[in-house]
Motif scaffolding. Structure first.
Motif, PDB file in Angstrom:
ATOM      1  N   PRO A 128       2.142  -0.204   6.227  1.00 22.21           N
ATOM      2  CA  PRO A 128       1.155  -0.274   7.305  1.00 22.21           C
ATOM      3  C   PRO A 128       0.550  -1.650   7.491  1.00 22.21           C
ATOM      4  O   PRO A 128       0.374  -2.348   6.482  1.00 22.21           O
ATOM      5  CB  PRO A 128       0.113   0.592   6.904  1.00 22.21           C
TER       6      PRO A 128
ATOM      7  N   ASP B  78       2.499  -1.247  13.009  1.00 20.15           N
ATOM      8  CA  ASP B  78       1.319  -2.417  13.100  1.00 20.15           C
ATOM      9  C   ASP B  78       0.631  -1.664  14.191  1.00 20.15           C
ATOM     10  O   ASP B  78       0.825  -1.404  15.208  1.00 20.15           O
ATOM     11  CB  ASP B  78       2.158  -3.380  13.544  1.00 20.15           C
ATOM     12  N   ASP B  79      -0.724  -1.958  13.779  1.00 21.20           N
ATOM     13  CA  ASP B  79      -1.871  -1.199  14.832  1.00 21.20           C
ATOM     14  C   ASP B  79      -2.377  -2.489  15.623  1.00 21.20           C
ATOM     15  O   ASP B  79      -3.522  -2.773  15.422  1.00 21.20           O
ATOM     16  CB  ASP B  79      -2.823  -0.608  13.899  1.00 21.20           C
TER      17      ASP B  79
ATOM     18  N   ARG C 225      -6.153   3.507  15.385  1.00 14.68           N
ATOM     19  CA  ARG C 225      -6.277   2.640  14.080  1.00 14.68           C
ATOM     20  C   ARG C 225      -6.276   3.686  13.199  1.00 14.68           C
ATOM     21  O   ARG C 225      -6.481   4.868  13.204  1.00 14.68           O
ATOM     22  CB  ARG C 225      -7.787   2.075  14.113  1.00 14.68           C
ATOM     23  N   GLY C 226      -6.197   3.464  11.933  1.00 12.39           N
ATOM     24  CA  GLY C 226      -6.126   4.218  10.762  1.00 12.39           C
ATOM     25  C   GLY C 226      -4.895   4.031   9.854  1.00 12.39           C
ATOM     26  O   GLY C 226      -3.705   4.066  10.316  1.00 12.39           O
ATOM     27  N   LEU C 227      -4.871   3.552   8.709  1.00 14.70           N
ATOM     28  CA  LEU C 227      -3.856   3.548   7.663  1.00 14.70           C
ATOM     29  C   LEU C 227      -3.146   4.862   7.562  1.00 14.70           C
ATOM     30  O   LEU C 227      -2.009   4.745   7.576  1.00 14.70           O
ATOM     31  CB  LEU C 227      -4.424   3.107   6.306  1.00 14.70           C
TER      32      LEU C 227
ATOM     33  N   ASP D 119       0.106  -6.350   1.657  1.00 14.63           N
ATOM     34  CA  ASP D 119      -0.508  -7.781   0.937  1.00 14.63           C
ATOM     35  C   ASP D 119      -0.208  -7.827  -0.481  1.00 14.63           C
ATOM     36  O   ASP D 119      -0.731  -8.757  -1.151  1.00 14.63           O
ATOM     37  CB  ASP D 119      -2.272  -7.698   1.155  1.00 14.63           C
TER      38      ASP D 119
ATOM     39  N   GLN E  93      -0.539  -6.532  -3.049  1.00 12.41           N
ATOM     40  CA  GLN E  93      -1.188  -5.901  -4.211  1.00 12.41           C
ATOM     41  C   GLN E  93      -0.391  -4.846  -4.877  1.00 12.41           C
ATOM     42  O   GLN E  93      -0.684  -4.546  -6.050  1.00 12.41           O
ATOM     43  CB  GLN E  93      -2.628  -5.220  -3.832  1.00 12.41           C
TER      44      GLN E  93
ATOM     45  N   MET F  65      -6.094   8.061  -5.469  1.00  7.85           N
ATOM     46  CA  MET F  65      -6.424   6.762  -4.467  1.00  7.85           C
ATOM     47  C   MET F  65      -5.276   5.936  -4.305  1.00  7.85           C
ATOM     48  O   MET F  65      -5.519   5.140  -3.445  1.00  7.85           O
ATOM     49  CB  MET F  65      -7.844   6.168  -4.814  1.00  7.85           C
ATOM     50  N   SER F  66      -4.491   5.993  -4.975  1.00  5.88           N
ATOM     51  CA  SER F  66      -3.399   4.885  -4.798  1.00  5.88           C
ATOM     52  C   SER F  66      -2.793   4.950  -3.415  1.00  5.88           C
ATOM     53  O   SER F  66      -2.829   5.954  -2.962  1.00  5.88           O
ATOM     54  CB  SER F  66      -2.365   5.384  -6.049  1.00  5.88           C
TER      55      SER F  66
ATOM     56  N   PHE G  54      -8.153   6.170   5.174  1.00  2.62           N
ATOM     57  CA  PHE G  54      -7.134   5.281   4.617  1.00  2.62           C
ATOM     58  C   PHE G  54      -6.344   5.875   3.537  1.00  2.62           C
ATOM     59  O   PHE G  54      -5.488   5.671   3.062  1.00  2.62           O
ATOM     60  CB  PHE G  54      -8.222   4.547   3.599  1.00  2.62           C
ATOM     61  N   LYS G  55      -6.869   7.092   3.096  1.00  2.00           N
ATOM     62  CA  LYS G  55      -6.242   7.827   1.692  1.00  2.00           C
ATOM     63  C   LYS G  55      -5.139   8.822   2.062  1.00  2.00           C
ATOM     64  O   LYS G  55      -5.380  10.173   1.899  1.00  2.00           O
ATOM     65  CB  LYS G  55      -7.260   8.548   1.023  1.00  2.00           C
TER      66      LYS G  55
ATOM     67  N   SER H 183      -8.884  -8.276   3.336  1.00  6.18           N
ATOM     68  CA  SER H 183      -9.024  -6.845   3.020  1.00  6.18           C
ATOM     69  C   SER H 183      -9.667  -6.048   4.029  1.00  6.18           C
ATOM     70  O   SER H 183     -10.613  -6.731   4.842  1.00  6.18           O
ATOM     71  CB  SER H 183      -9.836  -6.436   1.902  1.00  6.18           C
TER      72      SER H 183
HETATM   73  N1  GDD Z   1      -1.362   0.011  10.560  1.00  4.96           N
HETATM   74  C1  GDD Z   1      -2.580   0.000   9.850  1.00  4.96           C
HETATM   75  N2  GDD Z   1      -3.778   0.272  10.530  1.00  4.96           N
HETATM   76  N3  GDD Z   1      -2.496  -0.576   8.787  1.00  4.96           N
HETATM   77  C2  GDD Z   1      -3.668  -0.913   8.061  1.00  4.96           C
HETATM   78  C3  GDD Z   1      -4.959  -0.504   8.691  1.00  4.96           C
HETATM   79  C4  GDD Z   1      -5.003   0.253   9.994  1.00  4.96           C
HETATM   80  O1  GDD Z   1      -5.956   0.732  10.602  1.00  4.96           O
HETATM   81  N4  GDD Z   1      -6.045  -0.934   7.946  1.00  4.96           N
HETATM   82  C5  GDD Z   1      -5.502  -1.338   6.940  1.00  4.96           C
HETATM   83  N5  GDD Z   1      -4.089  -1.573   7.240  1.00  4.96           N
HETATM   84  C6  GDD Z   1      -3.146  -2.022   6.123  1.00  4.96           C
HETATM   85  C7  GDD Z   1      -3.251  -3.358   5.672  1.00  4.96           C
HETATM   86  O2  GDD Z   1      -2.833  -4.449   6.734  1.00  4.96           O
HETATM   87  C8  GDD Z   1      -2.712  -3.551   4.229  1.00  4.96           C
HETATM   88  O3  GDD Z   1      -1.092  -3.655   4.509  1.00  4.96           O
HETATM   89  C9  GDD Z   1      -2.798  -1.897   3.927  1.00  4.96           C
HETATM   90  O4  GDD Z   1      -3.243  -1.210   5.005  1.00  4.96           O
HETATM   91  C10 GDD Z   1      -4.018  -1.848   3.026  1.00  4.96           C
HETATM   92  O5  GDD Z   1      -5.383  -2.367   3.510  1.00  4.96           O
HETATM   93  P1  GDD Z   1      -6.220  -3.387   2.714  1.00  4.96           P
HETATM   94  O6  GDD Z   1      -7.343  -3.857   3.429  1.00  4.96           O
HETATM   95  O7  GDD Z   1      -5.350  -4.385   1.762  1.00  4.96           O
HETATM   96  O8  GDD Z   1      -6.862  -2.354   1.777  1.00  4.96           O
HETATM   97  P2  GDD Z   1      -7.394  -2.431   0.239  1.00  4.96           P
HETATM   98  O9  GDD Z   1      -6.584  -3.586  -0.584  1.00  4.96           O
HETATM   99  O10 GDD Z   1      -8.593  -2.378   0.154  1.00  4.96           O
HETATM  100  O11 GDD Z   1      -6.918  -1.041  -0.305  1.00  4.96           O
HETATM  101  C11 GDD Z   1      -5.547  -0.498  -0.550  1.00  4.96           C
HETATM  102  O12 GDD Z   1      -5.332  -0.522  -2.091  1.00  4.96           O
HETATM  103  C12 GDD Z   1      -5.852   0.710  -2.610  1.00  4.96           C
HETATM  104  C13 GDD Z   1      -5.487   0.907  -4.190  1.00  4.96           C
HETATM  105  O13 GDD Z   1      -4.364   0.974  -4.284  1.00  4.96           O
HETATM  106  C14 GDD Z   1      -5.255   0.666   0.153  1.00  4.96           C
HETATM  107  O14 GDD Z   1      -3.805   0.783   0.007  1.00  4.96           O
HETATM  108  C15 GDD Z   1      -5.622   1.810  -0.428  1.00  4.96           C
HETATM  109  O15 GDD Z   1      -4.890   3.056   0.216  1.00  4.96           O
HETATM  110  C16 GDD Z   1      -5.343   1.939  -1.919  1.00  4.96           C
HETATM  111  O16 GDD Z   1      -5.819   2.987  -2.395  1.00  4.96           O
END
Ligand code: GDD
Ligand code: MN
Length: 381
Positions: free
Chosen positions: A29, A59-60, A89-91, A113, A115, A178-179, A201-202, A232
């Protein structure tokens, strides 16, 4: 790949049968991740060599060059795919749509990203393919896993609390529900897809809570790294949506969470209304004026709270906020008329007491307000 062979009469028919599809689709995402795409693709090419794979970036509607970069790389490599969503919107929902757009028997979900440690993907695939696991989770909270020291204490504590809450709801022994990094069999996803809440997100919590058949789950440790480029997207809205997801997974089967929130906001509005009315009257304001002020305050307050909490995922801003407030007031105005009509009718019948008529009218108008404002004021795009 075109296969040609001679037929009896000497014509040469040509049938294009294509090339084999992917065994593994990696769903990534994206929201404003232009600085990470090329690196993600490079690393996938490296760690997945020897596997038939593809990546779908969902991609949103990023405002940076994310889609341009993906298309540019995709022009010379068909394994790089793009799903562009507009007005949403929404992961979680992004991942779900990506998974539905893939034909592969195995699906992985990974952030853009860097991570998540992509180097464990082959091990995750092997656990599913050769060891019969339905779901393989990249885990920070089992031995061998961890979090980069860059994470401040506050974020680490919040993550732990969210994890505990998730585990409590799931009643499952998963160290890192939460992963956002996991791999699953298509059948495991299909067994959950119709029950998914698709909120926030989850996605993994959602899948674990929605599955009808018990899944064989394994966790593989990895260290959560610092973000490569960009920012983030985690904010208070994401935290709130997580709570909505947990509520939906528990009480959601009996009552829609949005309706519960809408009703709570309605009760708060009623309390605010009576308070303002009492104060105004106490200050000597005329009743009609006091009632008018109280109604206005309750209406704006109700609208704002619903806009913030009940519809956090469709939040209206700027002009949209003003137009939303007007349409919400109109909807509730009609609701009030319906309320009076029903209550008055019931009160007039022999068997009804005043309180039954009052509650029935109020209940009727809340359902109306909720149902109509959900399609008029906060309509889904
Ligand atoms: N398509 C889309 N729409 N992608 C999104 C959106 C959305 O609304 N919001 C975030 N993303 C994408 C970001 O571009 C990135 O690739 C990924 O989702 C995670 O977003 P981050 O902003 O980097 O989140 P984080 O680092 O705080 O949290 C992440 O890590 C946690 C630990 O593993 C998330 O993946 C969590 O789900 C995860 O638990
Ligand atoms: Mn991240």
């Amino acid at each position: 790949m075109a296969i040609t062979s001679m037929t009896g009469d000497g014509r040469i028919p040509s049938v294009d049968v294509g090339v084999a599809g992917p065994e593994l689709t990696v769903i990534v995402p994206t929201l404003n991740e232009e600085g990470n795409i090329a690196e993600v693709v490079d690393r996938l090419r490296h760690v997945l060599s020897g596997i038939l794979w593809e990546v779908i970036f969902v991609d949103d509607d990023s405002r940076d060059r994310t889609r341009d970069v993906i298309r540019q790389i995709g022009a010379t490599d068909h394994r790089i795919r793009l799903l562009h969503r507009i007005g949403r919107r929404g992961l979680s929902s992004a991942c779900i749509e990506g998974i539905q757009a893939s034909t592969a028997p195995y699906i992985a979900v990974m952030d853009a990203d860097l991570q998540h440690d992509e180097s464990i993907l082959p091990q995750m695939l092997a656990a599913a393919k050769n060891d019969g696991q339905d779901l393989v989770i990249g885990s920070r909270y089992i031995s061998g896993g961890g979090i980069d020291k860059d994470w401040d204490e506050g974020r680490a504590k919040a993550s732990m609390l969210a994890t505990r809450l998730g585990q409590f709801i799931l009643k499952m022994n998963v160290a890192d529900p939460m992963s956002g990094f996991f791999l699953m069999r298509r059948a495991a996803f299909d067994g959950a897809v119709r029950q998914l809440s698709a909120m926030g997100f989850k996605i993994l919590v959602d899948v674990l809570a929605s599955t009808k058949t018990p899944l064989k789950v394994r966790e593989v440790p990895y260290t959560f790294r610092p973000r490569h480029a960009g920012e983030s997207k985690l904010d208070s809205q994401v935290a709130w949506e997580y709570l909505m997801l947990l509520a939906d997974k528990t009480i959601g089967q009996y009552l829609p969470v949005r309706f519960v929130l809408f009703s709570v906001v309605g009760l708060i509005g009623l309390a605010a209304h009576l308070t303002v009315l009492a104060i105004s009257l106490h200050l000597g304001v005329k009743f009609v004026v006091a009632q008018g002020i109280a109604t206005l305050i309750a209406m704006v307050g109700n609208f704002s709270l619903n806009n913030w909490f009940t519809y956090s995922d469709r939040r209206l801003r700027g002009w949209g906020y003003v137009k939303g407030l007007l349409s919400f007031s109109a909807v509730c105005g009609i609701g009030a008329v319906a309320n009076l009509g029903i209550a008055n009718f019931l009160f007039g019948t022999e068997q009804s007491s005043w309180w039954f008529a009052g509650i029935a009218g109020a209940a009727m108008s809340s359902v109306w307000n909720y149902a109509v404002s959900s399609v008029v004021t906060w309509k889904k795009k």
